[in-house]
Design a protein around this motif. Structure first.
Motif, PDB file in Angstrom:
ATOM      1  N   ARG A  96      -1.860   9.256   3.069  1.00  0.00           N
ATOM      2  CA  ARG A  96      -1.258  10.159   2.090  1.00  0.00           C
ATOM      3  C   ARG A  96       0.234   9.842   1.912  1.00  0.00           C
ATOM      4  NH1 ARG A  96      -3.980  11.451  -1.448  1.00  0.00           N
ATOM      5  NH2 ARG A  96      -2.798  13.321  -1.870  1.00  0.00           N
ATOM      6  N   ILE A  97       0.818   9.194   2.908  1.00  0.00           N
ATOM      7  CA  ILE A  97       2.203   8.726   2.785  1.00  0.00           C
ATOM      8  C   ILE A  97       2.222   7.512   1.865  1.00  0.00           C
ATOM      9  CG2 ILE A  97       4.156   7.717   4.057  1.00  0.00           C
ATOM     10  CD1 ILE A  97       3.037   9.391   6.512  1.00  0.00           C
ATOM     11  N   ASN A  98       1.286   6.591   2.126  1.00  0.00           N
ATOM     12  CA  ASN A  98       1.159   5.380   1.327  1.00  0.00           C
ATOM     13  C   ASN A  98      -0.237   4.829   1.582  1.00  0.00           C
ATOM     14  OD1 ASN A  98       1.198   2.741   0.295  1.00  0.00           O
ATOM     15  ND2 ASN A  98       3.341   2.433   0.849  1.00  0.00           N
ATOM     16  N   GLN A  99      -1.021   4.650   0.521  1.00  0.00           N
ATOM     17  CA  GLN A  99      -2.384   4.138   0.690  1.00  0.00           C
ATOM     18  C   GLN A  99      -2.376   2.781   1.389  1.00  0.00           C
ATOM     19  OE1 GLN A  99      -4.836   3.724  -2.826  1.00  0.00           O
ATOM     20  NE2 GLN A  99      -6.392   2.619  -1.683  1.00  0.00           N
ATOM     21  N   LYS A 100      -1.309   2.045   1.259  1.00  0.00           N
ATOM     22  CA  LYS A 100      -1.186   0.741   1.902  1.00  0.00           C
ATOM     23  C   LYS A 100      -0.688   0.940   3.334  1.00  0.00           C
ATOM     24  CE  LYS A 100      -0.678  -1.605  -2.493  1.00  0.00           C
ATOM     25  NZ  LYS A 100      -2.095  -1.692  -2.667  1.00  0.00           N
ATOM     26  N   VAL A 101      -1.489   1.672   4.108  1.00  0.00           N
ATOM     27  CA  VAL A 101      -1.130   2.079   5.461  1.00  0.00           C
ATOM     28  C   VAL A 101      -0.643   0.910   6.305  1.00  0.00           C
ATOM     29  CG1 VAL A 101      -2.041   3.063   7.611  1.00  0.00           C
ATOM     30  CG2 VAL A 101      -2.732   4.031   5.418  1.00  0.00           C
ATOM     31  N   TYR A 102      -1.309  -0.227   6.199  1.00  0.00           N
ATOM     32  CA  TYR A 102      -0.975  -1.352   7.079  1.00  0.00           C
ATOM     33  C   TYR A 102       0.132  -2.247   6.529  1.00  0.00           C
ATOM     34  CZ  TYR A 102      -4.689   0.101  10.144  1.00  0.00           C
ATOM     35  OH  TYR A 102      -5.466   0.823  11.006  1.00  0.00           O
TER      36      TYR A 102
END
Length: 173
Positions: A96-102
């Motif tokens: 939810r912060i950024n879909q691109k978690v990794y």
């Protein structure tokens, strides 16, 4: 190289934590940080909770740990053929912060179980979905029958074939 490692498990005696700690220790000259998902407990993800209270600080802290790393090692425990609730919740909040978690970091995905399946189902799911979350998976390895292939006292893989596969993956970093 800064390596972040964690088991996708909330078990304090996690065999996946033992495996991921060992794997990360094999990276030459690395500064390794091993996380415990129990340090990132938060409410079960819900859009209602997010709308009412925002994103929990623990989710931001977890996301920031990934941001600060050069490489991330994850070893997946398998609960009923899927991710553990602990991992799924931390991951859902972080997305939810950024879909691109990794964040396009180099990743090594591992999995193990006491049985012969080696948590291959959850590992396959993780590898298959990795591109959607900006994970640059350098390799993955399932370790079947953990107690037959891992020396718990020494804290290392003792199966030469599996160790060779792990070292090949690490060389790809």
């Amino acid at each position: 190289m800064k390596v972040l490692a964690f088991a996708a498990s909330s078990s304090r005696q996690s065999i996946n934590k033992q495996l991921v700690s060992h794997a990360a220790s094999l990276v030459p000259n690395a500064d390794v940080e091993v996380l415990d998902l129990n340090d990132y407990e938060m409410p079960i993800y819900s859009s209602d909770i997010e709308n009412e209270s925002g994103i929990p600080a623990a989710a931001q802290q977890f996301f920031n740990k990934i941001t600060a790393a050069d490489a991330v090692f994850v070893s997946f425990a398998e609960h009923n053929g899927s991710y553990t609730a602990a991992y799924k919740n931390v991951f859902d909040w972080a997305s939810r912060i950024n879909q691109k978690v990794y964040q396009n970091k180099a990743l090594v995905f591992l999995a193990t179980s006491p049985g012969p399946g080696g948590a291959q189902s959850v590992l396959g799911s993780a590898v298959g979905s990795a591109p959607f979350f900006a994970a640059d998976v350098k390799g993955s390895l399932s370790v079947p029958s953990f107690y037959d292939n891992f020396d718990v006292e020494a804290g290392e893989l003792h199966n030469p074939e599996l160790l060779d596969k792990l070292q090949t993956i690490i060389a790809n970093l």
